[in-house]
Structures are given as structure tokens and as C-alpha cells.
Design a protein around this motif. Structure first.
Motif, short mmCIF file in Angstrom:
data_model
loop_
_atom_site.label_atom_id
_atom_site.label_comp_id
_atom_site.label_asym_id
_atom_site.label_seq_id
_atom_site.Cartn_x
_atom_site.Cartn_y
_atom_site.Cartn_z
N LEU A 72 0.89 -1.17 0.00
CA LEU A 72 0.00 0.00 0.00
C LEU A 72 0.92 1.21 0.00
CD1 LEU A 72 -2.74 1.58 0.54
CD2 LEU A 72 -2.16 1.36 2.96
N GLU A 73 0.72 2.12 -0.93
CA GLU A 73 1.54 3.33 -0.92
C GLU A 73 0.78 4.47 -1.59
OE1 GLU A 73 5.51 2.92 -2.48
OE2 GLU A 73 6.00 5.04 -2.10
N VAL A 74 0.93 5.63 -1.00
CA VAL A 74 0.38 6.87 -1.57
C VAL A 74 1.56 7.82 -1.76
CG1 VAL A 74 -1.16 8.84 -1.13
CG2 VAL A 74 -1.86 6.53 -0.45
N GLN A 79 -0.43 12.34 0.31
CA GLN A 79 -0.76 11.71 1.59
C GLN A 79 -1.60 12.64 2.47
OE1 GLN A 79 2.90 10.26 3.38
NE2 GLN A 79 3.33 8.93 1.63
N GLY A 80 -2.31 12.02 3.42
CA GLY A 80 -3.09 12.78 4.40
C GLY A 80 -4.41 13.30 3.86
N ARG A 81 -4.86 12.76 2.71
CA ARG A 81 -6.15 13.18 2.14
C ARG A 81 -7.16 12.04 2.14
NH1 ARG A 81 -5.01 15.76 -3.72
NH2 ARG A 81 -2.95 16.65 -3.37
N GLY A 82 -6.84 10.96 2.83
CA GLY A 82 -7.78 9.84 2.90
C GLY A 82 -7.64 8.84 1.76
N ILE A 83 -6.64 9.02 0.90
CA ILE A 83 -6.50 8.12 -0.26
C ILE A 83 -6.10 6.72 0.20
CG2 ILE A 83 -5.19 7.68 -2.39
CD1 ILE A 83 -5.03 10.77 -2.75
N GLY A 84 -5.15 6.62 1.14
CA GLY A 84 -4.74 5.31 1.64
C GLY A 84 -5.91 4.57 2.28
N GLY A 85 -6.69 5.29 3.08
CA GLY A 85 -7.85 4.68 3.72
C GLY A 85 -8.86 4.18 2.70
N CYS A 105 3.50 -4.64 8.63
CA CYS A 105 3.77 -3.20 8.65
C CYS A 105 4.63 -2.85 9.85
CB CYS A 105 2.45 -2.41 8.69
SG CYS A 105 1.56 -2.57 10.26
N GLU A 108 4.51 1.45 14.08
CA GLU A 108 3.86 2.77 14.15
C GLU A 108 2.58 2.83 13.31
OE1 GLU A 108 6.65 5.61 12.62
OE2 GLU A 108 6.34 4.94 10.56
N TYR A 112 -3.09 2.72 12.44
CA TYR A 112 -3.72 3.07 11.15
C TYR A 112 -4.58 1.91 10.65
CZ TYR A 112 -3.98 4.54 6.25
OH TYR A 112 -4.42 4.90 5.00
N TYR A 113 -4.02 0.70 10.72
CA TYR A 113 -4.76 -0.47 10.25
C TYR A 113 -5.82 -0.92 11.25
CZ TYR A 113 -1.38 -0.67 6.47
OH TYR A 113 -0.63 -0.35 5.38
N ARG A 115 -7.88 0.93 12.62
CA ARG A 115 -9.14 1.62 12.24
C ARG A 115 -9.97 0.79 11.28
NH1 ARG A 115 -6.93 7.43 10.15
NH2 ARG A 115 -5.71 8.00 11.97
C1 LIG Z 1 0.59 4.73 5.07
C2 LIG Z 1 0.04 5.49 3.87
C3 LIG Z 1 -0.37 4.51 2.78
C4 LIG Z 1 -1.20 6.27 4.31
O1 LIG Z 1 -1.76 6.89 3.17
P1 LIG Z 1 -2.57 8.27 3.28
O2 LIG Z 1 -3.32 8.48 2.03
O3 LIG Z 1 -1.67 9.35 3.75
O4 LIG Z 1 -3.57 7.85 4.48
P2 LIG Z 1 -4.92 8.54 4.92
O5 LIG Z 1 -4.99 9.95 4.40
O6 LIG Z 1 -6.02 7.61 4.62
O7 LIG Z 1 -4.72 8.55 6.49
C5 LIG Z 1 -3.79 9.42 7.07
C6 LIG Z 1 -3.54 8.95 8.48
O8 LIG Z 1 -2.51 7.96 8.46
C7 LIG Z 1 -1.52 8.28 9.42
N1 LIG Z 1 -0.21 7.81 8.98
C8 LIG Z 1 0.30 7.89 7.74
N2 LIG Z 1 1.55 7.40 7.73
C9 LIG Z 1 1.82 7.01 9.00
C10 LIG Z 1 2.95 6.43 9.61
N3 LIG Z 1 4.07 6.14 8.95
N4 LIG Z 1 2.86 6.17 10.92
C11 LIG Z 1 1.75 6.45 11.63
N5 LIG Z 1 0.64 7.01 11.09
C12 LIG Z 1 0.69 7.28 9.79
C13 LIG Z 1 -1.55 9.79 9.46
O9 LIG Z 1 -1.02 10.24 10.66
C14 LIG Z 1 -3.03 10.11 9.32
O10 LIG Z 1 -3.65 10.05 10.57
P3 LIG Z 1 -4.92 11.00 10.91
O11 LIG Z 1 -6.02 10.60 9.98
O12 LIG Z 1 -5.22 10.70 12.34
O13 LIG Z 1 -4.45 12.40 10.67
C15 LIG Z 1 1.06 6.52 3.32
O14 LIG Z 1 1.49 7.34 4.38
C16 LIG Z 1 2.26 5.90 2.64
O15 LIG Z 1 2.23 5.59 1.45
N6 LIG Z 1 3.36 5.72 3.40
C17 LIG Z 1 4.60 5.16 2.84
C18 LIG Z 1 4.45 3.70 2.48
C19 LIG Z 1 3.92 2.87 3.62
O16 LIG Z 1 4.33 3.02 4.78
N7 LIG Z 1 2.99 1.99 3.29
C20 LIG Z 1 2.39 1.07 4.22
C21 LIG Z 1 3.15 -0.20 4.19
S1 LIG Z 1 2.47 -1.36 5.36
#
Ligand SMILES: CC(C)(COP(=O)(O)OP(=O)(O)OC[C@H]1O[C@@H](n2cnc3c(N)ncnc32)[C@H](O)[C@@H]1OP(=O)(O)O)[C@@H](O)C(=O)NCCC(=O)NCCS
Length: 134
Positions: A72-74, A79-85, A105, A108, A112-113, A115
Motif C-alpha cells: 500500500l503506498e500513496v 498523503q493525508g487526504r484519505g486516499i490510503g484509507g 507493517c 507505528e 492506522y490499520y 481503524r
Molecule cells: C501509510 C500510507 C499509505 C497512508 O496513506 P494516506 O493516504 O496518507 O492515508 P490517509 O490519508 O487515509 O490517512 C492518514 C492517516 O494515516 C496516518 N499515517 C500515515 N503514515 C503514517 C505512519 N508512517 N505512521 C503512523 N501514522 C501514519 C496519518 O497520521 C493520518 O492520521 P490522521 O487521519 O489521524 O491524521 C502513506 O502514508 C504511505 O504511502 N506511506 C509510505 C508507504 C507505507 O508506509 N505503506 C504502508 C506499508 S504497510
């Protein structure tokens, strides 16, 4: 505007730039697209304006009881716009019939997961970096 697709027939290698941030060795775009197309299910987020994939998730499964979410990667600027969720919600749709849906994962990211109903567990890994072409 961001839209989500699970049909990858219109996704091209050149739309997959910028992923695997921080990886010392990466999958090549060719490998990346082949992984997405070869998965049980993949969902990508596309920025229509940029004609670019800005996030992706893939799932591997036996189609009966077991599924695994390897990637999973954004992109950082999206990031932070809900796309990962949204990607996770979409890839998990209908998987209640499976006994297990697992991923690995960093600690940290467990909240996130969580939720999404997932819980922490331990894991064991085997990696062959030389398999990565990029
Ligand atoms: C993890 C990831 C996919 C989240 O994508 P995103 O689109 O930013 O996620 P969302 O907007 O849906 O959610 C954002 C929330 O995730 C949390 N979050 C994102 N990365 C985080 C991290 N490394 N550690 C802890 N929390 C994290 C943010 O704090 C935020 O929390 P909030 O809603 O309370 O403010 C993105 O940060 C990413 O691509 N990271 C690098 C690759 C990675 O770590 N992938 C997961 C592999 S298991």
C-alpha cells in the motif's frame, strides 16, 4: 480529481512514477505494473488532472480463506487526504468471507490499520533484494 479503479487495463508503466520512496532498490515500473496486474485484486488512485497513479494497493489470495496485502503506498504529495484509507476500504470489500486478511507493517502503522479492524501480530520475513530491477 482522484478516482479509483480496479481494472488496470488503462494503467501504463509511465503512470507509475515516484513510488517505493526510501527503498534502496525498487521494483522497476515493468515489475510494478506486472505485480498489480498479476494480483488477486489491485486498486489504484488516479489523479485525472495529472494522468498519474498517486496511490495503489494490491491483494494476493487463494480465493477461499486467505488473503494478504503486500503493498500500500500513496505518493508523498498526496498523503493525508484519505486516499490510503479509501484504497484499503476498497481492497477489503467483500473479504469478510475469508478467514484471514494479513499484512506486514511497521509498529507505528498498527493504529492506522486498527481503524480498519486489523490487529497487531508478529511476523517473519525473507527478502531477496536482487529480485528488484529498479
Ligand atoms: C501509510 C500510507 C499509505 C497512508 O496513506 P494516506 O493516504 O496518507 O492515508 P490517509 O490519508 O487515509 O490517512 C492518514 C492517516 O494515516 C496516518 N499515517 C500515515 N503514515 C503514517 C505512519 N508512517 N505512521 C503512523 N501514522 C501514519 C496519518 O497520521 C493520518 O492520521 P490522521 O487521519 O489521524 O491524521 C502513506 O502514508 C504511505 O504511502 N506511506 C509510505 C508507504 C507505507 O508506509 N505503506 C504502508 C506499508 S504497510
Amino acid at each position: 480529481m482522484i478516482h479509483y479503479v480496479d481494472d488496470l487495463s488503462h494503467v501504463r508503466e509511465d503512470m507509475l512514477r515516484g513510488f517505493f520512496v526510501g527503498w534502496p532498490q525498487r521494483p522497476s515500473p515493468r515489475q510494478h505494473l506486472a505485480v498489480l496486474r498479476g494480483s488477486y485484486r489491485s486498486v489504484v488512485a488516479i489523479d485525472d488532472g495529472a494522468e498519474r497513479v498517486v496511490g495503489f494497493v494490491n491483494m494476493l489470495s487463494d480465493g477461499v480463506l486467505t488473503a494478504f496485502v503486500p503493498w500500500l503506498e500513496v505518493l508523498p504529495e498526496y498523503q493525508g487526504r484519505g486516499i490510503g484509507g479509501e484504497l484499503m476500504r476498497r481492497v477489503l470489500e467483500g473479504t469478510e468471507r475469508f478467514y484471514s486478511v494479513d499484512l506486514v507493517c511497521d509498529a507505528e502503522l498498527v493504529p492506522y490499520y486498527a481503524r480498519l479492524g486489523m490487529r497487531a501480530a508478529s511476523s517473519a520475513l525473507l527478502r531477496h533484494p536482487a529480485a528488484l530491477e529498479g
